[in-house]
Design a protein around this motif. Sequence first.
Motif, short mmCIF file in Angstrom:
data_model
loop_
_atom_site.label_atom_id
_atom_site.label_comp_id
_atom_site.label_asym_id
_atom_site.label_seq_id
_atom_site.Cartn_x
_atom_site.Cartn_y
_atom_site.Cartn_z
N TYR A 10 -15.77 152.62 120.11
CA TYR A 10 -17.27 151.93 120.56
C TYR A 10 -17.35 150.44 120.30
CZ TYR A 10 -22.06 152.63 120.82
OH TYR A 10 -23.01 152.25 121.15
N PHE A 11 -17.94 150.61 119.11
CA PHE A 11 -17.96 149.07 118.35
C PHE A 11 -17.17 147.99 119.42
CE2 PHE A 11 -20.00 151.59 114.84
CZ PHE A 11 -21.34 151.39 115.73
N ALA A 12 -16.03 148.19 119.50
CA ALA A 12 -14.47 147.22 119.72
C ALA A 12 -15.25 147.35 121.02
CB ALA A 12 -13.15 147.62 120.11
N LEU A 13 -15.92 148.09 122.21
CA LEU A 13 -16.43 148.52 123.87
C LEU A 13 -17.69 147.29 123.60
CD1 LEU A 13 -14.71 150.83 125.35
CD2 LEU A 13 -14.04 149.20 125.75
N LYS A 14 -18.62 148.08 122.94
CA LYS A 14 -19.89 147.52 122.59
C LYS A 14 -20.19 145.97 122.63
CE LYS A 14 -24.72 148.55 120.63
NZ LYS A 14 -24.63 149.16 122.25
N PHE A 15 -19.68 145.02 122.02
CA PHE A 15 -19.61 144.03 120.81
C PHE A 15 -18.80 142.94 122.02
CE2 PHE A 15 -21.67 146.33 117.39
CZ PHE A 15 -22.43 145.97 117.77
N GLU A 16 -17.62 143.83 122.62
CA GLU A 16 -16.45 143.23 123.39
C GLU A 16 -15.76 142.36 122.71
OE1 GLU A 16 -18.74 139.88 125.92
OE2 GLU A 16 -17.99 141.68 127.46
N GLY A 17 -15.03 142.78 121.42
CA GLY A 17 -14.56 142.66 120.34
C GLY A 17 -14.72 141.68 119.72
N ASP A 18 -16.18 141.68 119.34
CA ASP A 18 -16.36 140.56 117.95
C ASP A 18 -16.53 140.92 117.17
OD1 ASP A 18 -18.31 139.18 116.45
OD2 ASP A 18 -19.47 138.26 118.01
N LYS A 180 -14.48 129.65 122.38
CA LYS A 180 -13.96 128.03 121.77
C LYS A 180 -13.49 129.04 120.88
CE LYS A 180 -17.60 126.11 120.33
NZ LYS A 180 -18.33 124.49 120.39
N ASN A 181 -14.43 129.81 120.09
CA ASN A 181 -14.21 130.48 118.86
C ASN A 181 -13.12 131.94 118.89
OD1 ASN A 181 -16.27 128.96 117.82
ND2 ASN A 181 -17.90 130.69 118.53
N ASN A 182 -12.55 132.36 120.36
CA ASN A 182 -11.90 132.85 120.45
C ASN A 182 -10.25 132.30 119.63
OD1 ASN A 182 -13.97 135.15 121.45
ND2 ASN A 182 -13.01 134.97 123.26
N PRO A 184 -8.91 130.49 116.87
CA PRO A 184 -8.69 129.67 116.82
C PRO A 184 -8.29 132.37 116.14
CG PRO A 184 -10.06 128.87 116.78
CD PRO A 184 -10.35 129.80 118.21
N GLU A 185 -8.49 132.73 115.96
CA GLU A 185 -8.46 134.72 115.89
C GLU A 185 -7.67 134.50 116.76
OE1 GLU A 185 -11.09 136.37 114.26
OE2 GLU A 185 -11.79 134.68 113.71
N ARG A 186 -6.87 133.94 117.71
CA ARG A 186 -5.65 134.50 118.76
C ARG A 186 -4.93 134.37 117.57
NH1 ARG A 186 -3.93 132.48 123.00
NH2 ARG A 186 -4.51 129.93 122.19
N ASN A 187 -5.13 132.70 117.45
CA ASN A 187 -3.86 132.59 117.03
C ASN A 187 -3.40 132.54 115.47
OD1 ASN A 187 -4.08 130.25 119.11
ND2 ASN A 187 -4.94 128.78 117.06
N ARG A 188 -3.91 133.42 114.47
CA ARG A 188 -3.71 134.23 112.80
C ARG A 188 -3.05 135.57 113.35
NH1 ARG A 188 -8.63 137.04 114.84
NH2 ARG A 188 -8.66 139.04 113.52
N LEU A 189 -3.09 136.19 114.66
CA LEU A 189 -2.60 137.45 115.25
C LEU A 189 -1.30 137.02 115.44
CD1 LEU A 189 -5.59 139.60 116.73
CD2 LEU A 189 -4.34 139.25 114.70
N VAL A 190 -1.44 135.63 116.17
CA VAL A 190 0.17 135.26 116.77
C VAL A 190 1.10 134.74 115.45
CG1 VAL A 190 1.18 133.28 117.87
CG2 VAL A 190 -0.77 134.01 119.20
N ALA A 191 0.63 133.81 114.56
CA ALA A 191 1.07 133.91 113.33
C ALA A 191 1.47 134.89 112.17
CB ALA A 191 0.22 132.45 112.44
N SER A 192 0.89 136.21 112.49
CA SER A 192 1.39 136.98 111.45
C SER A 192 2.92 137.81 112.20
CB SER A 192 0.29 138.16 111.68
OG SER A 192 0.13 138.74 113.00
N LEU A 193 2.37 137.79 113.72
CA LEU A 193 3.69 138.39 114.49
C LEU A 193 5.31 138.49 114.17
CD1 LEU A 193 2.13 139.73 117.32
CD2 LEU A 193 2.37 141.50 115.35
N GLY A 194 5.66 137.19 113.93
CA GLY A 194 6.30 136.07 113.90
C GLY A 194 7.27 135.56 112.37
N ARG A 195 8.29 136.24 111.97
CA ARG A 195 9.03 135.57 110.92
C ARG A 195 8.70 134.28 110.18
NH1 ARG A 195 12.05 139.29 107.93
NH2 ARG A 195 11.61 141.61 109.00
N ALA A 196 8.38 133.12 111.57
CA ALA A 196 8.56 132.00 111.12
C ALA A 196 8.33 130.99 113.15
CB ALA A 196 10.27 131.53 111.15
N VAL A 197 7.29 130.23 112.51
CA VAL A 197 7.16 129.81 113.63
C VAL A 197 7.75 128.26 113.64
CG1 VAL A 197 5.24 128.15 114.46
CG2 VAL A 197 4.51 129.98 113.77
#
Length: 258
Positions: A10-18, A180-182, A184-197
């Motif tokens: 509910y809160f994710a939808l209400k606040f558009e993922g903020d 623009k703030n999304n 850097p937030e996205r990048n932390r998820l990208v990094a977490s999914l790989g054993r290496a970059v």
Amino acid sequence: MFTAREVLLYFALKFEGDYDAILNAIKNKVVIDESDYQFLITSFKGQYMTIVDMDYPDEFKKIYRPPLVIFYKGDQGLLNNLAKAIVVIGTRNPSQYGLKMATILSTELAKEKFIIVSGMAKGIDAVAHECALRQKGKTIAVLGSGIDNPYPRENKDLYQRLVAEGLVISEYPGLTRPNKNNFPERNRLVASLGRAVLVIEARTRSGTLITVGASLASGGDIYCVPSLADSDSGTNRLIKDGAYLVETIEDIKNLWRN
């Protein structure tokens, strides 16, 4: 009474993922309006997982600001099989050399059954995803926009293929617009999914380096393709700072830690 999962959605939808808005609402025990809840939930048709779900990836639990809700399209099972996942990222405006190296290495990675993770940005990201799909390999895209709002727009066809043949995930629901703030937030998820970059071309001041920092924070290895000595090269700087120099798929295979 609402379950924890229902409250998070509910809160994710209400606040558009903020992230901060969701967390503050939970901490402050904001009362959920029943009619508003019914409106948002009944109009929501997507797939999602929350931090309290059994299938929530362990990789996300270990990072700073673990996502509270993840929206997804495609093969969710890829998140349960990340032992051979590698992040491939780089500049949005690659040189011919960068495009060549991204194509060669991403193609070989797909052939070697690596899962390629990237951010579906134009340039190196898009090449990495496309090479994986071309080889019928596995690939995961993490968006900085709503799960139903592929960005950039020129990658809409790629997005459709990723949904059909890979996996697309986002912290942001529906048609949430990118800001623009999304990213850097996205990048932390990208990094977490790989054993290496694996970094293929990046300027010394680049959003790519945010992903590198996030990967280092979680214990990931950094591989870099070297650039010309007289270029504005973030990869050369990273190599000087201790990143692994990579020229071929054999370098990656020899460096890979199972």
